[in-house]
Design a protein around this motif. Structure first.
Motif, PDB file in Angstrom:
ATOM      1  N   UNK A  35       1.200  -1.168  -0.234  1.00 22.81           N
ATOM      2  CA  UNK A  35       0.030   0.065  -0.061  1.00 22.81           C
ATOM      3  C   UNK A  35       1.678   1.105   0.211  1.00 22.81           C
ATOM      4  N   UNK A  36       1.648   1.473   0.337  1.00 20.20           N
ATOM      5  CA  UNK A  36       2.610   2.425   1.198  1.00 20.20           C
ATOM      6  C   UNK A  36       3.599   2.547  -0.624  1.00 20.20           C
ATOM      7  N   UNK A  37       3.386   1.374  -1.372  1.00 21.53           N
ATOM      8  CA  UNK A  37       4.440   1.781  -2.753  1.00 21.53           C
ATOM      9  C   UNK A  37       3.202   2.082  -3.869  1.00 21.53           C
ATOM     10  N   UNK A  38       2.013   1.585  -3.529  1.00 17.00           N
ATOM     11  CA  UNK A  38       1.077   1.999  -4.427  1.00 17.00           C
ATOM     12  C   UNK A  38       0.495   3.660  -3.843  1.00 17.00           C
ATOM     13  N   UNK A  39       0.707   3.886  -2.989  1.00 21.06           N
ATOM     14  CA  UNK A  39       0.521   5.665  -2.271  1.00 21.06           C
ATOM     15  C   UNK A  39       1.736   6.806  -2.875  1.00 21.06           C
ATOM     16  N   UNK A  40       2.724   5.707  -2.556  1.00 19.93           N
ATOM     17  CA  UNK A  40       3.365   6.981  -3.773  1.00 19.93           C
ATOM     18  C   UNK A  40       4.294   6.832  -4.852  1.00 19.93           C
ATOM     19  N   UNK A  41       3.834   5.540  -5.669  1.00 23.46           N
ATOM     20  CA  UNK A  41       3.951   5.837  -7.205  1.00 23.46           C
ATOM     21  C   UNK A  41       2.632   6.390  -7.345  1.00 23.46           C
ATOM     22  N   UNK A  42       1.396   6.190  -6.834  1.00 26.42           N
ATOM     23  CA  UNK A  42      -0.393   5.959  -7.600  1.00 26.42           C
ATOM     24  C   UNK A  42      -0.282   5.528  -8.884  1.00 26.42           C
ATOM     25  N   UNK A  43       0.235   4.171  -9.039  1.00 23.64           N
ATOM     26  CA  UNK A  43       0.167   2.992  -9.697  1.00 23.64           C
ATOM     27  C   UNK A  43      -0.448   1.785  -8.640  1.00 23.64           C
ATOM     28  N   UNK A  44      -1.017   0.665  -9.700  1.00 25.55           N
ATOM     29  CA  UNK A  44      -1.235  -0.653  -8.765  1.00 25.55           C
ATOM     30  C   UNK A  44       0.097  -1.437  -8.840  1.00 25.55           C
ATOM     31  N   UNK A  45       0.083  -2.932  -7.577  1.00 22.10           N
ATOM     32  CA  UNK A  45       1.400  -3.144  -7.817  1.00 22.10           C
ATOM     33  C   UNK A  45       1.426  -3.667  -9.018  1.00 22.10           C
ATOM     34  N   UNK A  46       0.436  -3.918 -10.391  1.00 23.93           N
ATOM     35  CA  UNK A  46       0.502  -4.621 -11.381  1.00 23.93           C
ATOM     36  C   UNK A  46       0.735  -4.113 -12.494  1.00 23.93           C
ATOM     37  N   UNK A  48       3.544  -1.531 -11.647  1.00 19.55           N
ATOM     38  CA  UNK A  48       4.587  -1.119 -11.597  1.00 19.55           C
ATOM     39  C   UNK A  48       5.526  -2.643 -12.223  1.00 19.55           C
ATOM     40  N   UNK A  49       4.579  -3.592 -12.293  1.00 19.89           N
ATOM     41  CA  UNK A  49       5.251  -4.676 -12.272  1.00 19.89           C
ATOM     42  C   UNK A  49       5.424  -4.845 -14.462  1.00 19.89           C
ATOM     43  N   UNK A  50       3.879  -4.299 -14.560  1.00 17.28           N
ATOM     44  CA  UNK A  50       3.817  -4.547 -15.999  1.00 17.28           C
ATOM     45  C   UNK A  50       5.099  -3.380 -16.726  1.00 17.28           C
ATOM     46  N   UNK A  51       5.122  -1.689 -15.917  1.00 15.36           N
ATOM     47  CA  UNK A  51       5.957  -1.404 -16.161  1.00 15.36           C
ATOM     48  C   UNK A  51       8.261  -1.195 -15.919  1.00 15.36           C
ATOM     49  N   UNK A  52       7.745  -1.664 -14.566  1.00 12.15           N
ATOM     50  CA  UNK A  52       9.776  -1.651 -14.192  1.00 12.15           C
ATOM     51  C   UNK A  52      10.036  -3.550 -14.653  1.00 12.15           C
ATOM     52  N   UNK A  53       8.834  -3.853 -14.410  1.00 12.19           N
ATOM     53  CA  UNK A  53       9.292  -5.476 -14.727  1.00 12.19           C
ATOM     54  C   UNK A  53       9.524  -6.554 -13.346  1.00 12.19           C
ATOM     55  N   UNK A  54       9.133  -7.302 -12.656  1.00 12.95           N
ATOM     56  CA  UNK A  54       9.224  -8.018 -11.491  1.00 12.95           C
ATOM     57  C   UNK A  54      10.953  -7.493 -10.614  1.00 12.95           C
ATOM     58  N   UNK A  55      11.600  -7.108 -11.230  1.00 14.59           N
ATOM     59  CA  UNK A  55      12.973  -6.625 -11.073  1.00 14.59           C
ATOM     60  C   UNK A  55      13.289  -5.602 -10.311  1.00 14.59           C
ATOM     61  N   UNK A  56      12.773  -4.742 -11.196  1.00 14.03           N
ATOM     62  CA  UNK A  56      12.427  -3.277 -11.264  1.00 14.03           C
ATOM     63  C   UNK A  56      11.704  -3.179  -9.436  1.00 14.03           C
ATOM     64  N   UNK A  78       5.497  -7.586   1.724  1.00 17.75           N
ATOM     65  CA  UNK A  78       5.216  -8.164   0.312  1.00 17.75           C
ATOM     66  C   UNK A  78       5.431  -9.961   0.771  1.00 17.75           C
ATOM     67  N   UNK A  79       4.721 -10.726  -0.345  1.00 19.38           N
ATOM     68  CA  UNK A  79       5.249 -11.851  -0.223  1.00 19.38           C
ATOM     69  C   UNK A  79       6.470 -12.589  -0.857  1.00 19.38           C
ATOM     70  N   UNK A  80       6.849 -11.591  -1.477  1.00 18.17           N
ATOM     71  CA  UNK A  80       8.231 -11.806  -1.876  1.00 18.17           C
ATOM     72  C   UNK A  80       9.805 -11.029  -1.437  1.00 18.17           C
ATOM     73  N   UNK A  81       8.887 -10.092  -0.360  1.00 18.43           N
ATOM     74  CA  UNK A  81       9.998  -9.532   0.418  1.00 18.43           C
ATOM     75  C   UNK A  81      11.482  -9.964   0.839  1.00 18.43           C
ATOM     76  N   UNK A 119      -5.336  -7.173  -6.586  1.00 19.90           N
ATOM     77  CA  UNK A 119      -3.605  -7.923  -6.024  1.00 19.90           C
ATOM     78  C   UNK A 119      -2.391  -8.710  -7.173  1.00 19.90           C
ATOM     79  N   UNK A 120      -1.734  -8.655  -6.540  1.00 20.09           N
ATOM     80  CA  UNK A 120      -0.349  -8.924  -7.432  1.00 20.09           C
ATOM     81  C   UNK A 120      -0.706  -9.622  -8.833  1.00 20.09           C
TER      82      UNK A 120
END
Length: 174
Positions: A35-46, A48-56, A78-81, A119-120
């Motif tokens: 939620x913190x990342x979603x608020x700071x980026x104004x993007x959903x997890x999906x 973020x992953x679409x734009x930056x890939x899983x590595x980003x 996050x589950x993968x942290x 959801x991721x």
């Protein structure tokens, strides 16, 4: 005790639900890194992953983890942290790590019962039950390595909170 408490586990483990209830019980602040990342980026997890890939996304997740860590805070990760050794080490050094452990079937059932638009995205492209089996097989040792405490996450949120409080209280008595 004012240490940060980190909640780790797979998607659907209850990190946010149990973590927020635990924070309330302790009088701590609660922060969910997704939620913190979603608020700071104004993007959903999906997104973020679409734009930056899983590595980003994972890099962003590591930064978020370090940013939100502060005393008297429960942090739902996050589950993968735990995939990054840096994150496992950071959490162990800066607080107490609680692994909410549940079987893949329970996780899949929860995710199917409470689907979220935010959801991721799928990690494997497989049905959720198969994906959770695969994810747990790949991550179980990492969750265990990161954890100070492994808690049975199959109970109700309040039951799990009580187990965590007991474990933390026993530690302060030692």
């Amino acid at each position: 005790m004012t240490q940060t408490i980190f909640m780790v586990g797979a998607r659907g483990a209850g990190k946010t639900t149990v973590g927020s209830a635990l924070a309330l019980a302790l009088g701590y602040q609660f922060i969910d890194t997704d939620l913190f990342m979603q608020q700071t980026t104004q993007m959903s997890v999906a997104e973020m992953v679409e734009q930056e890939g899983w590595l980003g996304f994972r890099r962003r997740e590591s930064i978020a983890l370090q940013t939100v860590t502060q005393p008297s805070t429960v942090v739902a990760t996050g589950g993968g942290a735990i995939l990054a050794e840096e994150n496992r080490r950071f959490m162990r050094q800066h607080g107490k790590v609680i692994y909410l452990r549940s079987p893949a079937e329970v996780l899949a059932q929860r995710l199917e019962e409470y689907p979220q638009d935010t959801q991721r995205p799928t990690l494997t492209g497989r049905p959720i039950a198969e994906e959770m089996l695969e994810v747990l097989a790949a991550r179980e040792a990492l969750y265990q390595e990161a954890a100070h405490y492994v808690m049975d996450g199959t109970g109700g949120p309040q039951q799990v909170v009580e187990q965590i409080l007991s474990a933390l209280q026993l530690e302060t008595v030692k």
